[in-house]
Design an enzyme around this catalytic site. Structure first.
Site, short mmCIF file in Angstrom:
data_model
loop_
_atom_site.label_atom_id
_atom_site.label_comp_id
_atom_site.label_asym_id
_atom_site.label_seq_id
_atom_site.Cartn_x
_atom_site.Cartn_y
_atom_site.Cartn_z
N HIS A 118 15.89 9.52 -39.50
CA HIS A 118 15.32 9.15 -38.09
C HIS A 118 14.43 7.92 -38.56
O HIS A 118 13.58 7.95 -39.28
CB HIS A 118 14.38 10.09 -37.49
CG HIS A 118 15.39 11.35 -37.40
ND1 HIS A 118 15.72 11.82 -36.28
CD2 HIS A 118 15.34 12.66 -38.24
CE1 HIS A 118 16.15 13.21 -36.43
NE2 HIS A 118 16.00 13.45 -37.59
N HIS B 192 21.33 18.33 -34.43
CA HIS B 192 20.52 19.03 -35.19
C HIS B 192 20.80 20.60 -34.73
O HIS B 192 20.75 20.90 -33.42
CB HIS B 192 19.16 18.95 -35.02
CG HIS B 192 18.53 17.66 -35.61
ND1 HIS B 192 19.21 16.41 -35.48
CD2 HIS B 192 17.56 17.61 -36.49
CE1 HIS B 192 18.40 15.54 -36.12
NE2 HIS B 192 17.50 16.21 -36.95
N GLU C 272 18.17 24.44 -38.19
CA GLU C 272 17.15 23.97 -38.99
C GLU C 272 16.08 25.06 -38.99
O GLU C 272 15.92 25.74 -40.12
CB GLU C 272 16.48 22.51 -38.44
CG GLU C 272 15.35 22.03 -39.25
CD GLU C 272 14.72 20.82 -38.75
OE1 GLU C 272 15.03 20.45 -37.20
OE2 GLU C 272 13.61 20.15 -39.40
N1 ADE Z 1 13.17 14.43 -35.30
C1 ADE Z 1 12.65 13.85 -36.40
N2 ADE Z 1 12.80 14.71 -37.39
C2 ADE Z 1 13.22 15.85 -36.99
C3 ADE Z 1 13.81 16.92 -37.45
N3 ADE Z 1 13.81 17.27 -38.88
N4 ADE Z 1 14.23 18.16 -36.64
C4 ADE Z 1 14.31 17.95 -35.29
N5 ADE Z 1 13.89 16.54 -34.66
C5 ADE Z 1 13.63 15.54 -35.73
ZN ZN Z 2 16.44 15.20 -38.49
#
Ligand code: ADE
Ligand code: ZN
Length: 346
Positions: A26, A204, A207
């Site tokens: 990002h 994403h 996670e």
């Molecule tokens: N925005 C920036 N890093 C992130 C992450 N690891 N997970 C979700 N959104 C994000």
């Molecule tokens: Zn990310």
């Protein structure tokens, strides 16, 4: 290839030297505290921290949300096209030092448009840095527009429409921000629209969220890559699907450690996923916040886990395979990788 010829002592040097792509970074997460303070001064923005050191000391996260709160606050110093350029250029210099040959870079326009910064400011500033990275550093790159999943799908549609005049400056759409409680299917219609218009799709998932979010990212959003995806390990059927379809997972070990997804790097499941034949590769996610850029991720992860030169080769190779570039380019990088390993005696 004779991977055994490369001793563990030479592994860090090899990890740093080998060509690689970065597919999960990002750009707002590459904003170093020093640059935050410099831009705050340039733009007359008041910060809640007295010094660079005080800001850095606040980077002690307990989960994803605790990080996001401080990450969005940091981005508030970005106001002019030159600010976005400077941030991206600083990243490209780091990427060059890490032998990154290609980067697919996320940006979060809603973080900026919510503060009345124009979409044009964001995209043109970033895009100009991408052009310069190619001409001055020989790094190719593309931009991926991420929707913030804690906001509504209607807001995602508005953002996509606002970005449409700049459609030649980004190649895909993604989904980021707070995962729990915001499943991928919330964004089914906007992803469908982006697909119809020819954009690449990533999201994403897995996670912090459950494997169910990875299933819906694949089957409802129809993404071509999953960002993170480390929770797949809890779902045998999902692991089989990811292996069969070679769905790339853009894994970010230092991020996972800093956001307490795994207690320690030594507990990370990267080795298991590699051994199951999944198309995983390493990425830095938000390098300014998580203590390291791409080569730091490689070197620290290999120091913590029982990984060898054959794993390194697989990770670099997967990073080419998973990128959104023509086959001929992937093959050219593969030859560079082979030449690099040959130099190390493999
Ligand atoms: N925005 C920036 N890093 C992130 C992450 N690891 N997970 C979700 N959104 C994000
Ligand atoms: Zn990310």
């Amino acid at each position: 290839m004779n991977f055994q010829a490369i001793s563990s002592e030479r592994l860090p040097e090899l990890l740093r030297a080998m060509p690689k792509t970065e597919l999960h970074m990002h750009i707002e997460g590459s904003l170093e505290p020093e640059l935050i303070f410099a831009l705050a001064k340039r733009n007359n923005v008041r910060l809640n921290y007295a010094s660079v050191q005080a800001l850095r000391e606040a980077y002690a996260f307990t989960d994803l949300q605790s990080f996001l709160d401080i990450y969005y606050a940091g981005a508030s110093v970005l106001q002019q096209p030159q600010d976005f350029y400077d941030m991206a250029w600083a990243y490209f210099l780091r990427a060059k030092a890490d032998n990154v040959v290609h980067a697919e870079i996320f940006f979060d326009p809603q973080t900026h448009t919510a503060r009345k910064v124009a979409m044009r400011t964001v995209i043109t500033g970033l895009y100009r840095a991408c052009v310069d990275a190619q001409t001055k550093l020989g790094i190719s790159s593309s931009l991926i527009l991420c929707f913030l999943r804690h906001l509504s799908e209607d807001e995602a549609f508005d953002t996509f429409e606002e970005a449409f005049p700049f459609r030649d400056m980004f190649i895909g759409v993604g989904l980021d921000s707070s995962e729990r409680g915001h499943p991928p299917e919330k964004f089914e219609r906007v992803f469908k629209r982006a697909a119809q218009l020819g954009f690449k799709l990533v999201a994403h998932a897995g996670e912090e969220g459950p494997p169910a979010y990875m299933w819906s990212a694949l089957d409802v959003l129809k993404v071509q890559r999953i960002d993170h995806g480390v929770q797949a390990i809890h779902d045998e059927a999902l692991m089989a699907r990811l292996a069969k379809d070679r769905v790339p997972l853009t894994v970010c070990p230092l991020s996972n450690q800093k956001l307490c997804v795994f207690p320690n790097l030594a507990d990370h499941n990267l080795g298991q996923m590699l051994d199951r034949g999944l198309c995983v590769m390493l990425n830095s996610d938000d390098p300014a916040y998580f203590g390291g850029y791409l080569n730091d991720n490689f070197v620290q992860t290999f120091a913590a886990l029982p990984l060898n030169a054959s794993h390194a080769y697989q990770l670099a190779s997967n990073s080419f395979e998973a990128s959104f570039v023509p086959e001929a380019q992937k093959q050219a990088w593969q030859h560079q990788l082979d030449a690099c390993f040959a130099q190390f005696g493999a």
